[in-house]
Motif scaffolding. Structure first.
Motif, PDB file in Angstrom:
ATOM      1  N   TRP A 162       0.855  -1.185   0.000  1.00 59.30           N
ATOM      2  CA  TRP A 162       0.000   0.000   0.000  1.00 59.30           C
ATOM      3  C   TRP A 162       0.889   1.233   0.000  1.00 59.30           C
ATOM      4  O   TRP A 162       1.744   1.401   0.871  1.00 59.30           O
ATOM      5  CB  TRP A 162      -0.905   0.000   1.237  1.00 59.30           C
ATOM      6  CG  TRP A 162      -1.867  -1.142   1.247  1.00 59.30           C
ATOM      7  CD1 TRP A 162      -1.797  -2.270   2.005  1.00 59.30           C
ATOM      8  CD2 TRP A 162      -3.044  -1.274   0.436  1.00 59.30           C
ATOM      9  NE1 TRP A 162      -2.853  -3.107   1.710  1.00 59.30           N
ATOM     10  CE2 TRP A 162      -3.637  -2.523   0.765  1.00 59.30           C
ATOM     11  CE3 TRP A 162      -3.646  -0.468  -0.529  1.00 59.30           C
ATOM     12  CZ2 TRP A 162      -4.801  -2.977   0.145  1.00 59.30           C
ATOM     13  CZ3 TRP A 162      -4.813  -0.915  -1.135  1.00 59.30           C
ATOM     14  CH2 TRP A 162      -5.378  -2.152  -0.796  1.00 59.30           C
ATOM     15  N   LEU A 163       0.690   2.104  -0.984  1.00 59.92           N
ATOM     16  CA  LEU A 163       1.499   3.313  -1.096  1.00 59.92           C
ATOM     17  C   LEU A 163       0.934   4.452  -0.266  1.00 59.92           C
ATOM     18  O   LEU A 163       1.691   5.275   0.261  1.00 59.92           O
ATOM     19  CB  LEU A 163       1.593   3.752  -2.561  1.00 59.92           C
ATOM     20  CG  LEU A 163       2.260   2.775  -3.526  1.00 59.92           C
ATOM     21  CD1 LEU A 163       2.289   3.374  -4.923  1.00 59.92           C
ATOM     22  CD2 LEU A 163       3.663   2.419  -3.061  1.00 59.92           C
ATOM     23  N   ALA A 164      -0.375   4.530  -0.172  1.00 57.00           N
ATOM     24  CA  ALA A 164      -1.008   5.615   0.575  1.00 57.00           C
ATOM     25  C   ALA A 164      -2.481   5.290   0.776  1.00 57.00           C
ATOM     26  O   ALA A 164      -3.070   4.524   0.009  1.00 57.00           O
ATOM     27  CB  ALA A 164      -0.873   6.938  -0.185  1.00 57.00           C
ATOM     28  N   GLN A 165      -3.049   5.862   1.816  1.00 52.72           N
ATOM     29  CA  GLN A 165      -4.497   5.763   2.008  1.00 52.72           C
ATOM     30  C   GLN A 165      -4.990   7.018   2.709  1.00 52.72           C
ATOM     31  O   GLN A 165      -4.275   7.644   3.491  1.00 52.72           O
ATOM     32  CB  GLN A 165      -4.896   4.510   2.768  1.00 52.72           C
ATOM     33  CG  GLN A 165      -4.316   4.324   4.145  1.00 52.72           C
ATOM     34  CD  GLN A 165      -4.864   3.072   4.808  1.00 52.72           C
ATOM     35  OE1 GLN A 165      -6.011   3.033   5.258  1.00 52.72           O
ATOM     36  NE2 GLN A 165      -4.046   2.037   4.862  1.00 52.72           N
ATOM     37  N   TRP A 166      -6.233   7.401   2.376  1.00 52.50           N
ATOM     38  CA  TRP A 166      -6.827   8.625   2.892  1.00 52.50           C
ATOM     39  C   TRP A 166      -8.267   8.354   3.313  1.00 52.50           C
ATOM     40  O   TRP A 166      -8.958   7.521   2.737  1.00 52.50           O
ATOM     41  CB  TRP A 166      -6.814   9.714   1.821  1.00 52.50           C
ATOM     42  CG  TRP A 166      -5.459   9.915   1.210  1.00 52.50           C
ATOM     43  CD1 TRP A 166      -4.421  10.659   1.698  1.00 52.50           C
ATOM     44  CD2 TRP A 166      -4.990   9.361  -0.037  1.00 52.50           C
ATOM     45  NE1 TRP A 166      -3.348  10.597   0.842  1.00 52.50           N
ATOM     46  CE2 TRP A 166      -3.658   9.808  -0.219  1.00 52.50           C
ATOM     47  CE3 TRP A 166      -5.565   8.530  -0.999  1.00 52.50           C
ATOM     48  CZ2 TRP A 166      -2.899   9.461  -1.336  1.00 52.50           C
ATOM     49  CZ3 TRP A 166      -4.803   8.168  -2.107  1.00 52.50           C
ATOM     50  CH2 TRP A 166      -3.495   8.638  -2.269  1.00 52.50           C
ATOM     51  N   ARG A 167      -8.716   9.105   4.314  1.00 50.79           N
ATOM     52  CA  ARG A 167     -10.073   8.949   4.840  1.00 50.79           C
ATOM     53  C   ARG A 167     -10.818  10.273   4.708  1.00 50.79           C
ATOM     54  O   ARG A 167     -10.253  11.342   4.977  1.00 50.79           O
ATOM     55  CB  ARG A 167     -10.008   8.529   6.311  1.00 50.79           C
ATOM     56  CG  ARG A 167     -11.364   8.278   6.974  1.00 50.79           C
ATOM     57  CD  ARG A 167     -11.163   7.855   8.430  1.00 50.79           C
ATOM     58  NE  ARG A 167     -10.474   6.581   8.506  1.00 50.79           N
ATOM     59  CZ  ARG A 167     -11.092   5.403   8.542  1.00 50.79           C
ATOM     60  NH1 ARG A 167     -12.413   5.352   8.509  1.00 50.79           N
ATOM     61  NH2 ARG A 167     -10.396   4.294   8.626  1.00 50.79           N
ATOM     62  N   SER A 168     -12.071  10.203   4.293  1.00 52.22           N
ATOM     63  CA  SER A 168     -12.898  11.402   4.205  1.00 52.22           C
ATOM     64  C   SER A 168     -14.290  11.097   4.738  1.00 52.22           C
ATOM     65  O   SER A 168     -14.691   9.933   4.824  1.00 52.22           O
ATOM     66  CB  SER A 168     -13.002  11.897   2.753  1.00 52.22           C
ATOM     67  OG  SER A 168     -13.828  11.043   1.988  1.00 52.22           O
ATOM     68  N   TYR A 201     -14.752  14.452  -6.187  1.00 54.52           N
ATOM     69  CA  TYR A 201     -13.837  13.413  -5.702  1.00 54.52           C
ATOM     70  C   TYR A 201     -12.470  13.565  -6.362  1.00 54.52           C
ATOM     71  O   TYR A 201     -11.428  13.430  -5.709  1.00 54.52           O
ATOM     72  CB  TYR A 201     -14.384  12.024  -6.040  1.00 54.52           C
ATOM     73  CG  TYR A 201     -15.426  11.493  -5.081  1.00 54.52           C
ATOM     74  CD1 TYR A 201     -15.127  11.275  -3.744  1.00 54.52           C
ATOM     75  CD2 TYR A 201     -16.704  11.174  -5.538  1.00 54.52           C
ATOM     76  CE1 TYR A 201     -16.085  10.770  -2.873  1.00 54.52           C
ATOM     77  CE2 TYR A 201     -17.660  10.665  -4.674  1.00 54.52           C
ATOM     78  CZ  TYR A 201     -17.353  10.464  -3.341  1.00 54.52           C
ATOM     79  OH  TYR A 201     -18.289   9.959  -2.488  1.00 54.52           O
ATOM     80  N   ALA A 202     -12.458  13.819  -7.659  1.00 54.32           N
ATOM     81  CA  ALA A 202     -11.206  13.892  -8.406  1.00 54.32           C
ATOM     82  C   ALA A 202     -10.326  15.044  -7.924  1.00 54.32           C
ATOM     83  O   ALA A 202      -9.110  14.887  -7.779  1.00 54.32           O
ATOM     84  CB  ALA A 202     -11.503  14.036  -9.896  1.00 54.32           C
ATOM     85  N   VAL A 203     -10.920  16.190  -7.670  1.00 52.06           N
ATOM     86  CA  VAL A 203     -10.147  17.343  -7.184  1.00 52.06           C
ATOM     87  C   VAL A 203      -9.527  17.024  -5.826  1.00 52.06           C
ATOM     88  O   VAL A 203      -8.330  17.245  -5.587  1.00 52.06           O
ATOM     89  CB  VAL A 203     -11.037  18.600  -7.095  1.00 52.06           C
ATOM     90  CG1 VAL A 203     -10.302  19.727  -6.367  1.00 52.06           C
ATOM     91  CG2 VAL A 203     -11.462  19.054  -8.482  1.00 52.06           C
ATOM     92  N   TRP A 204     -10.339  16.487  -4.933  1.00 54.24           N
ATOM     93  CA  TRP A 204      -9.866  16.148  -3.590  1.00 54.24           C
ATOM     94  C   TRP A 204      -8.770  15.088  -3.641  1.00 54.24           C
ATOM     95  O   TRP A 204      -7.702  15.228  -3.029  1.00 54.24           O
ATOM     96  CB  TRP A 204     -11.065  15.646  -2.767  1.00 54.24           C
ATOM     97  CG  TRP A 204     -10.717  15.046  -1.443  1.00 54.24           C
ATOM     98  CD1 TRP A 204     -10.449  15.711  -0.282  1.00 54.24           C
ATOM     99  CD2 TRP A 204     -10.623  13.650  -1.135  1.00 54.24           C
ATOM    100  NE1 TRP A 204     -10.173  14.818   0.720  1.00 54.24           N
ATOM    101  CE2 TRP A 204     -10.279  13.547   0.236  1.00 54.24           C
ATOM    102  CE3 TRP A 204     -10.791  12.479  -1.877  1.00 54.24           C
ATOM    103  CZ2 TRP A 204     -10.102  12.322   0.871  1.00 54.24           C
ATOM    104  CZ3 TRP A 204     -10.622  11.262  -1.250  1.00 54.24           C
ATOM    105  CH2 TRP A 204     -10.280  11.184   0.110  1.00 54.24           C
ATOM    106  N   LEU A 205      -9.018  14.034  -4.422  1.00 54.93           N
ATOM    107  CA  LEU A 205      -8.087  12.913  -4.461  1.00 54.93           C
ATOM    108  C   LEU A 205      -6.777  13.283  -5.159  1.00 54.93           C
ATOM    109  O   LEU A 205      -5.687  12.883  -4.724  1.00 54.93           O
ATOM    110  CB  LEU A 205      -8.746  11.727  -5.155  1.00 54.93           C
ATOM    111  CG  LEU A 205      -7.984  10.395  -5.147  1.00 54.93           C
ATOM    112  CD1 LEU A 205      -7.675   9.959  -3.715  1.00 54.93           C
ATOM    113  CD2 LEU A 205      -8.794   9.324  -5.869  1.00 54.93           C
TER     114      LEU A 205
END
Length: 262
Positions: free
Chosen positions: A22-28, A39-43
């Protein structure tokens, strides 16, 4: 690379896997009205912090318990990754036997957790998932899903207590220093925190007694980190259980041909 999206009622997790790790993970916060472009702008901004970009992503798998969000998440994959996503409950084969009277009613998140647990743990399992609801699911020794328990989650309990009792304030969730509180807030914190621990301990004990067998207990979910070291009833805390399950589903459905390696 693979984009994994796990959407619950309260929070959503986005993670990137390169075939090895896993390179990265984010929670929203989950917002059912958020569009694919939002979603695209945020991600894209978060990915840039890890020197990642949409052009590196060529696969997507999605699990969501919010039906009205699936349209926008599908469009995120189509427009920005240029791939048709695998969606749990629609076009993804899970490879797990569901031994309940109404298998179609079992939430996708519960089955994904079961698949993630089977990758690392053996024998009969109890999965404690603490989120909007607190779920305790039973996985048989052969990996089949055998049912479980669904109770109000800790945040729902806090909101209900505040909403129904005019004089009780809204409080922060934290572990109190003592069980017996000496003022209203500490008493509420104890009731919420230790009451939830007691719920988890009690249900684990009842499940084990009903099945009359030793079982390994795994905790996961957004607030499980607060509880797992407060009770010996939980054997392992595994925050990556769900995204690991989605990786298992992706690999099963691509027949060992993994575009995330490219």
């Amino acid at each position: 690379m693979l984009l994994v999206i796990e959407q619950g009622n309260t929070n959503s997790v986005f993670a990137v896997h390169d075939g090895e790790r896993w390179l990265a993970q984010w929670r929203s916060a989950t917002e059912s009205s958020r569009t694919a472009d939002e979603y695209a702008v945020w991600l894209s901004q978060l990915m840039a912090m890890h020197k990642l970009e949409f052009g590196l992503l060529n696969a997507c798998v999605i699990s969501s318990v919010v039906p009205q969000s699936i349209f926008n998440l599908r469009n995120l994959s189509r427009r920005y990754l240029h791939v048709e996503p695998l969606i749990v409950g629609e076009n993804a084969e899970l490879g797990i036997e569901v031994r309940t009277s109404k298998p179609s009613q079992v939430g996708s998140d519960r089955l994904v957790n079961a698949l993630g647990a089977r990758e690392l743990y053996s024998g009969p399992l109890i999965i404690v998932d603490s989120g909007t609801a607190t779920k305790l699911d039973v996985i048989g020794s052969d990996g089949g899903f055998e049912g479980g328990v669904i109770a109000p989650g800790v945040h729902l309990s806090m909101e209900a207590l505040h909403a129904a009792a005019a004089k009780l304030p809204r409080i922060a969730l934290q572990k109190p220093l003592r069980v017996v509180g000496d003022d209203t807030i500490s008493a509420m914190q104890s009731g919420i925190f230790w009451g939830h621990v007691a719920l988890i301990e009690g249900m684990i004990a009842r499940i084990k007694a009903e099945r009359n067998e030793a079982m390994t207990v795994i905790a996961t979910g957004g607030v499980a980190a607060l509880f797992h070291d407060a009770t010996p009833a939980i054997d392992h805390f595994d925050p990556d259980l769900t995204i690991r399950g989605l990786l298992v589903i992706y690999r099963r459905n691509t027949r060992d041909h993994h575009p995330e390696h490219r």
